[in-house]
Scaffold this motif. Structure first.
Motif, short mmCIF file in Angstrom:
data_model
loop_
_atom_site.label_atom_id
_atom_site.label_comp_id
_atom_site.label_asym_id
_atom_site.label_seq_id
_atom_site.Cartn_x
_atom_site.Cartn_y
_atom_site.Cartn_z
N LEU A 1 -36.79 14.82 36.33
CA LEU A 1 -36.23 15.18 37.63
C LEU A 1 -36.01 16.68 37.75
CD1 LEU A 1 -33.64 12.29 38.13
CD2 LEU A 1 -35.89 12.52 39.20
N SER B 1 -39.96 18.51 37.15
CA SER B 1 -41.02 18.14 38.10
C SER B 1 -40.58 18.20 39.55
CB SER B 1 -41.53 16.74 37.79
OG SER B 1 -42.14 16.73 36.52
N PHE B 2 -39.33 17.86 39.81
CA PHE B 2 -38.91 17.76 41.20
C PHE B 2 -38.00 18.91 41.64
CE2 PHE B 2 -39.86 13.38 39.84
CZ PHE B 2 -40.95 13.17 40.66
N GLN C 1 -51.10 10.71 32.06
CA GLN C 1 -50.89 12.11 32.44
C GLN C 1 -51.45 13.06 31.38
OE1 GLN C 1 -46.57 11.81 33.15
NE2 GLN C 1 -47.01 12.69 35.17
N VAL D 1 -48.49 14.25 40.46
CA VAL D 1 -47.24 14.06 41.21
C VAL D 1 -46.98 12.57 41.41
CG1 VAL D 1 -46.11 14.44 43.44
CG2 VAL D 1 -47.31 16.32 42.31
N VAL D 2 -47.99 11.82 41.80
CA VAL D 2 -47.83 10.38 41.98
C VAL D 2 -47.38 9.73 40.68
CG1 VAL D 2 -49.07 8.21 42.42
CG2 VAL D 2 -49.39 10.17 43.95
N GLU E 1 -45.76 11.16 38.29
CA GLU E 1 -44.39 11.58 38.02
C GLU E 1 -43.40 10.70 38.80
OE1 GLU E 1 -43.08 14.86 35.88
OE2 GLU E 1 -44.37 13.20 35.25
N VAL E 2 -43.73 10.40 40.05
CA VAL E 2 -42.87 9.53 40.86
C VAL E 2 -42.81 8.13 40.24
CG1 VAL E 2 -42.63 8.41 43.12
CG2 VAL E 2 -43.20 10.85 42.98
N VAL E 3 -43.96 7.61 39.84
CA VAL E 3 -44.00 6.29 39.20
C VAL E 3 -43.19 6.32 37.91
CG1 VAL E 3 -45.52 4.62 38.05
CG2 VAL E 3 -46.19 5.61 40.26
N LYS E 4 -43.40 7.36 37.10
CA LYS E 4 -42.69 7.48 35.82
C LYS E 4 -41.18 7.53 36.04
CE LYS E 4 -43.23 11.28 33.57
NZ LYS E 4 -43.94 12.32 32.81
N ALA E 5 -40.73 8.30 37.02
CA ALA E 5 -39.29 8.38 37.32
C ALA E 5 -38.76 7.01 37.73
CB ALA E 5 -39.03 9.42 38.40
N GLY E 6 -39.51 6.30 38.55
CA GLY E 6 -39.09 4.96 38.97
C GLY E 6 -39.00 3.99 37.81
#
Length: 143
Positions: A21, A24-25, A91, A123-124, A126-131
């Protein structure tokens, strides 16, 4: 799941999530908004930061897998651990090498167009990984 393994897995999961978070974000998009940061400078910084992040993620993934493997984890924990490890592997093995080749070209002055599809894929993921890390943390907290 035994208490020690669950505690280690939870700690690794939430430290990993925090790093993703924060880097990456937060750091990645903000660095290009700083005064005087050009695309080549931002790419150079980004490569160093993401190399360090990916190394830390790899260590945390190993800690997580060992904790889960030795802790008699329930099926949801096993599945989410496998999923987050697979995303990280995708990744590191597929997307990052393509991004590195493109950033090499940009840094050499050969290319400076819009974001690549590889960047969007990263980026996609990263979003999946964070979820997945959030889900894993929740499941571990309940275990």
């Amino acid at each position: 799941m035994n208490t020690t393994s669950a505690a280690v897995a939870s700690a690794a999961t939430f430290v990993w999530l925090g790093m993703v978070l924060a880097i990456s974000f937060l750091e990645a998009p903000l660095k290009f908004r700083a005064p005087g940061v050009t695309i080549p400078i931002g790419l150079g910084i980004g490569r160093l930061v993401f190399r360090a992040l990916n190394l830390a993620e790899t260590v945390l993934a190993v800690v997580l897998v060992v904790a889960v493997a030795t802790g008699a984890a329930p099926a949801p924990v096993l599945g989410l651990t496998a999923a987050v490890a697979a995303v990280l592997l995708a990744q590191l093995a597929v997307v990052r090498p393509r991004l590195n080749r493109r950033s090499d070209r940009v840094l050499a002055g050969e290319e400076e167009g819009p974001r690549s599809r590889g960047h969007l894929a990263y980026v996609v993921l990263e979003v999946v990984k964070a979820g997945v890390l959030i889900a894993l943390g929740v499941v571990l907290a309940a275990a």
